[in-house]
Design a protein around this motif. Structure first.
Motif, PDB file in Angstrom:
ATOM      1  N   VAL A  94       0.837  -1.199   0.000  1.00 23.10           N
ATOM      2  CA  VAL A  94       0.000   0.000   0.000  1.00 23.10           C
ATOM      3  C   VAL A  94       0.874   1.252   0.000  1.00 23.10           C
ATOM      4  O   VAL A  94       2.052   1.213   0.339  1.00 23.10           O
ATOM      5  N   GLY A  95       0.257   2.362  -0.365  1.00 17.06           N
ATOM      6  CA  GLY A  95       0.965   3.637  -0.420  1.00 17.06           C
ATOM      7  C   GLY A  95       0.311   4.520  -1.463  1.00 17.06           C
ATOM      8  O   GLY A  95      -0.450   4.047  -2.308  1.00 17.06           O
ATOM      9  N   GLU A  96       0.646   5.802  -1.433  1.00 18.27           N
ATOM     10  CA  GLU A  96       0.037   6.737  -2.374  1.00 18.27           C
ATOM     11  C   GLU A  96       0.600   6.530  -3.774  1.00 18.27           C
ATOM     12  O   GLU A  96       1.595   5.823  -3.975  1.00 18.27           O
ATOM     13  N   SER A  97      -0.023   7.156  -4.772  1.00 23.18           N
ATOM     14  CA  SER A  97       0.459   7.071  -6.148  1.00 23.18           C
ATOM     15  C   SER A  97       1.885   7.606  -6.233  1.00 23.18           C
ATOM     16  O   SER A  97       2.211   8.629  -5.639  1.00 23.18           O
ATOM     17  N   GLY A  98       2.735   6.881  -6.961  1.00 29.05           N
ATOM     18  CA  GLY A  98       4.126   7.296  -7.099  1.00 29.05           C
ATOM     19  C   GLY A  98       5.026   6.806  -5.991  1.00 29.05           C
ATOM     20  O   GLY A  98       6.205   7.181  -5.940  1.00 29.05           O
ATOM     21  N   SER A  99       4.510   5.955  -5.110  1.00 28.87           N
ATOM     22  CA  SER A  99       5.328   5.491  -3.981  1.00 28.87           C
ATOM     23  C   SER A  99       6.253   4.344  -4.362  1.00 28.87           C
ATOM     24  O   SER A  99       7.133   3.974  -3.590  1.00 28.87           O
ATOM     25  N   GLY A 100       6.057   3.755  -5.547  1.00 29.58           N
ATOM     26  CA  GLY A 100       6.944   2.688  -5.998  1.00 29.58           C
ATOM     27  C   GLY A 100       6.324   1.305  -5.967  1.00 29.58           C
ATOM     28  O   GLY A 100       7.010   0.305  -6.206  1.00 29.58           O
ATOM     29  N   LYS A 101       5.019   1.236  -5.708  1.00 33.28           N
ATOM     30  CA  LYS A 101       4.349  -0.072  -5.594  1.00 33.28           C
ATOM     31  C   LYS A 101       4.409  -0.848  -6.914  1.00 33.28           C
ATOM     32  O   LYS A 101       4.850  -1.995  -6.948  1.00 33.28           O
ATOM     33  N   SER A 102       3.931  -0.221  -7.981  1.00 31.58           N
ATOM     34  CA  SER A 102       3.887  -0.904  -9.274  1.00 31.58           C
ATOM     35  C   SER A 102       5.285  -1.165  -9.818  1.00 31.58           C
ATOM     36  O   SER A 102       5.538  -2.215 -10.430  1.00 31.58           O
ATOM     37  N   LEU A 103       6.196  -0.235  -9.614  1.00 29.45           N
ATOM     38  CA  LEU A 103       7.582  -0.432 -10.054  1.00 29.45           C
ATOM     39  C   LEU A 103       8.188  -1.656  -9.390  1.00 29.45           C
ATOM     40  O   LEU A 103       8.889  -2.450 -10.029  1.00 29.45           O
ATOM     41  N   THR A 104       7.905  -1.815  -8.097  1.00 28.00           N
ATOM     42  CA  THR A 104       8.410  -2.980  -7.369  1.00 28.00           C
ATOM     43  C   THR A 104       7.855  -4.271  -7.949  1.00 28.00           C
ATOM     44  O   THR A 104       8.592  -5.236  -8.183  1.00 28.00           O
ATOM     45  N   CYS A 105       6.555  -4.289  -8.218  1.00 30.71           N
ATOM     46  CA  CYS A 105       5.925  -5.490  -8.773  1.00 30.71           C
ATOM     47  C   CYS A 105       6.472  -5.812 -10.159  1.00 30.71           C
ATOM     48  O   CYS A 105       6.749  -6.979 -10.480  1.00 30.71           O
ATOM     49  N   ARG A 106       6.621  -4.796 -10.986  1.00 32.81           N
ATOM     50  CA  ARG A 106       7.138  -5.028 -12.333  1.00 32.81           C
ATOM     51  C   ARG A 106       8.595  -5.482 -12.292  1.00 32.81           C
ATOM     52  O   ARG A 106       9.039  -6.265 -13.146  1.00 32.81           O
ATOM     53  N   ALA A 107       9.335  -5.011 -11.293  1.00 27.25           N
ATOM     54  CA  ALA A 107      10.726  -5.436 -11.147  1.00 27.25           C
ATOM     55  C   ALA A 107      10.818  -6.934 -10.851  1.00 27.25           C
ATOM     56  O   ALA A 107      11.739  -7.616 -11.314  1.00 27.25           O
ATOM     57  N   LEU A 108       9.860  -7.445 -10.076  1.00 27.65           N
ATOM     58  CA  LEU A 108       9.859  -8.880  -9.767  1.00 27.65           C
ATOM     59  C   LEU A 108       9.692  -9.703 -11.040  1.00 27.65           C
ATOM     60  O   LEU A 108      10.233 -10.803 -11.153  1.00 27.65           O
TER      61      LEU A 108
END
Length: 274
Positions: A37-51
């Motif tokens: 969880v976290g606000e938009s731009g916090s790195g959530k999706s980037l982290t998932c795509r990195a996996l």
């Protein structure tokens, strides 16, 4: 035992040098659901795509991503492709953009199977696609598979994506805000599908969401991100009852405030109607 171990993950823009995700470490156990969880731009999706090694060109990453002893960070792209869909898969947040509009949705399902199951006959492929579609609530899978993305609602497209993800029964399912664009009733139905999915397959899950109500219902653990950094992580009950970081407390208190405001509005409407 951890099915996925992420150690010191960093993501940065190679052109600007800007750090987007800073030294993130976490793990995921077999059959567990971890919410990010976290606000938009916090790195959530980037982290998932990195996996999945799916971040756009120009972004670089370092650190270790270990899937049951296999370090995904060290694998060539050809080997990573073999694991995507079969060992770990990702459900995107916008169904309409996830599908090729010029092809019926059934073609996407068959293509996924063709890549990973060359030993299956066409009959086996059709059977398993139909089973996956039925498992997410489609009563007439053949009719749905013949339709184009624009002919399906947002909720139906989300369910097709879930079917696409589960047809190979992956070890890890990554769901990147799968309920964001859906109405409340459809959100409830999609969350139910995820709960049934975990129960039936025993897959581990990473669930990205802005909705703390959904997170509280579905997640075993919560990871909180802010400005590309993990500021807190722990058991879901601990996060909601006694968060340590000020930002986490802010997120939880904001959710509670919205719930109180909604109840007051509903109460006022009932009073006015009577």
């Amino acid at each position: 035992m951890s099915v996925l171990q992420v150690d010191h993950l960093k993501i940065w823009d190679s052109l600007t040098g800007r750090m987007l995700v800073t030294d993130s470490s976490f793990h995921l156990k077999q059959g567990e659901c971890l919410a990010i969880v976290g606000e938009s731009g916090s790195g959530k999706s980037l982290t998932c795509r990195a996996l999945m090694r799916l971040n756009r060109p120009g972004l670089r990453q370092s650190g270790d991503i270990i899937l049951e002893g296999i370090n995904l960070s060290e694998l060539p792209e050809k080997e990573i492709r073999k694991l995507r869909g079969k060992r770990l898969c990702m459900i995107m947040q916008n169904g309409m953009r996830a599908f090729d509009p010029s092809r019926p949705v059934g073609a996407h399902l068959r293509e996924t199977l063709t890549v990973h199951t060359s030993h299956w006959s066409r009959t086996e492929m059709t059977k398993n696609v139909k089973l996956a579609m039925e498992s997410v609530g489609f009563k007439d899978p053949t009719a749905v598979m013949g339709r184009y993305p624009h002919e399906l609602s947002g909720g139906m497209l989300q369910r097709v994506m879930i079917a696409l993800a589960i047809v190979l029964e992956p070890d890890i399912i990554i769901a990147d805000e799968p309920t964001t664009a859906l109405d409340a009733i459809t959100q409830y139905e999609v969350v139910e599908q995820f709960e049934q999915l975990r129960s039936r397959l025993g897959s581990s899950m990473i669930f990205v969401s802005h909705d703390l109500g959904v997170v509280k219902r579905i997640a075993d653990k919560v990871l909180v991100m802010k400005d590309g950094e993990i500021v807190e992580q722990g058991e879901t009950s601990d996060i909601f009852s006694g968060a340590n970081h000020p930002y986490t407390r802010y997120l939880v208190s904001s959710k509670l405030a919205l719930q109180r405001h909604f109840k007051q509005l509903m109460g006022g409407e009932r009073v006015a109607e009577s």
